[in-house]
Scaffold this motif. Structure first.
Motif, short mmCIF file in Angstrom:
data_model
loop_
_atom_site.label_atom_id
_atom_site.label_comp_id
_atom_site.label_asym_id
_atom_site.label_seq_id
_atom_site.Cartn_x
_atom_site.Cartn_y
_atom_site.Cartn_z
N LEU A 156 15.52 -27.38 -1.81
CA LEU A 156 15.27 -27.57 -0.29
C LEU A 156 16.28 -27.84 0.41
O LEU A 156 16.20 -28.61 1.38
N ARG A 179 18.67 -23.59 -1.66
CA ARG A 179 17.64 -23.67 -0.64
C ARG A 179 16.11 -23.65 -1.63
O ARG A 179 15.35 -24.05 -0.98
N GLN A 180 16.33 -22.77 -2.35
CA GLN A 180 14.83 -22.48 -3.17
C GLN A 180 14.41 -23.43 -3.70
O GLN A 180 13.25 -24.14 -3.80
N ARG A 181 15.24 -24.05 -4.69
CA ARG A 181 14.99 -25.28 -5.66
C ARG A 181 15.14 -26.53 -4.96
O ARG A 181 14.06 -27.34 -5.44
N ILE A 222 8.31 -27.08 6.12
CA ILE A 222 7.62 -26.63 4.90
C ILE A 222 6.37 -26.78 5.46
O ILE A 222 5.79 -27.74 5.91
N LEU A 227 14.87 -27.54 8.31
CA LEU A 227 13.70 -27.09 7.08
C LEU A 227 12.47 -27.30 7.72
O LEU A 227 11.95 -28.48 8.20
N TYR A 253 24.77 -16.97 -4.65
CA TYR A 253 23.73 -17.27 -5.31
C TYR A 253 23.45 -18.48 -5.61
O TYR A 253 22.37 -19.07 -5.47
N ARG A 280 0.32 -19.47 -4.70
CA ARG A 280 1.06 -20.44 -5.33
C ARG A 280 0.53 -21.43 -6.03
O ARG A 280 1.21 -22.25 -6.84
N ARG A 324 24.20 -20.81 -3.04
CA ARG A 324 23.63 -21.41 -1.80
C ARG A 324 22.00 -21.02 -1.91
O ARG A 324 21.04 -21.68 -1.58
N ALA A 325 21.53 -19.92 -2.36
CA ALA A 325 20.23 -19.28 -2.55
C ALA A 325 19.31 -20.18 -3.42
O ALA A 325 18.34 -20.57 -3.02
N GLN A 326 19.81 -20.75 -4.59
CA GLN A 326 19.37 -21.38 -5.50
C GLN A 326 18.88 -22.81 -5.01
O GLN A 326 18.01 -23.61 -5.08
#
Length: 180
Positions: free
Chosen positions: A130, A126-128, A140, A138, A120, A150, A122-124
């Motif tokens: 970057l 990556r998402q928050r 974008i 990466l 969890y 968005r 790691r996922a946060q």
């Protein structure tokens, strides 16, 4: 055994006639002659009676005292009862607030348990933030096709109008989107 003395009229004391108010009338004395009808035929006097009319309900002294005592008791207990009711309502409000806080604590504990999971975190990251793992790249996308979803909005081409006209038009477009 002794006999009680007799008064001047030959009667015992206290045996005379009583008036309407309860006092004893004086007895006839020996110097007076008893009232006798005169030689003329006396007309009988009509008997006059006083009729007592009871006034409408009057409060007796005892009733007044009881009413006064009850009033004093009611006034004495009114303020403490009001305070008790206010405190009970405040306690109920605090209990409800405490229940809501307990629910919030459960939610926060569940979220903290999520953050203890490394996947969890790691996922946060990556998402928050970057962040990527070593060896990953990466990418974008600035002008992605789904940028409208968005909140990227429409990209306007330059028009010959001044900037404040474009700004005003964007306000109108935003109003139209809000009314749909």
């Amino acid at each position: 055994m002794t006999t009680p003395r007799k008064g001047p009229g030959g009667q015992r004391p206290g045996s005379g006639q009583r008036s309407r108010k309860g006092r004893q009338r004086p007895q006839q004395t020996a110097g007076r002659a008893p009232a006798t009808p005169t030689t003329k035929a006396a007309k009988p006097r009509p008997i006059l009676r006083r009729i007592r009319v009871k006034p409408p309900w009057r409060m007796s002294g005892r009733t007044a005292v009881v009413a006064l005592v009850l009033s004093v008791l009611a006034l004495t207990y009114a303020y403490p009862v009001r305070t008790y009711i206010e405190q009970r309502s405040e306690i109920n409000a605090l209990l409800e607030s405490q229940g809501a806080q307990a629910d919030r604590i459960k939610e926060l504990k569940a979220e903290r348990a999520k953050w203890n999971d490394p996947d969890y975190v790691r996922a946060q990251a990556r998402q928050r933030l970057l962040m990527v793992r070593p060896g990953e790249e990466l990418i974008i996308m600035v002008n992605s096709p789904d940028s409208d979803s968005r909140g990227g909005g429409k990209h306007h081409k330059k028009s010959g109008k001044p900037w404040y006209s474009d700004l005003w038009d964007s306000f109108h477009e935003a109003d139209q989107i809000g009314h749909k």
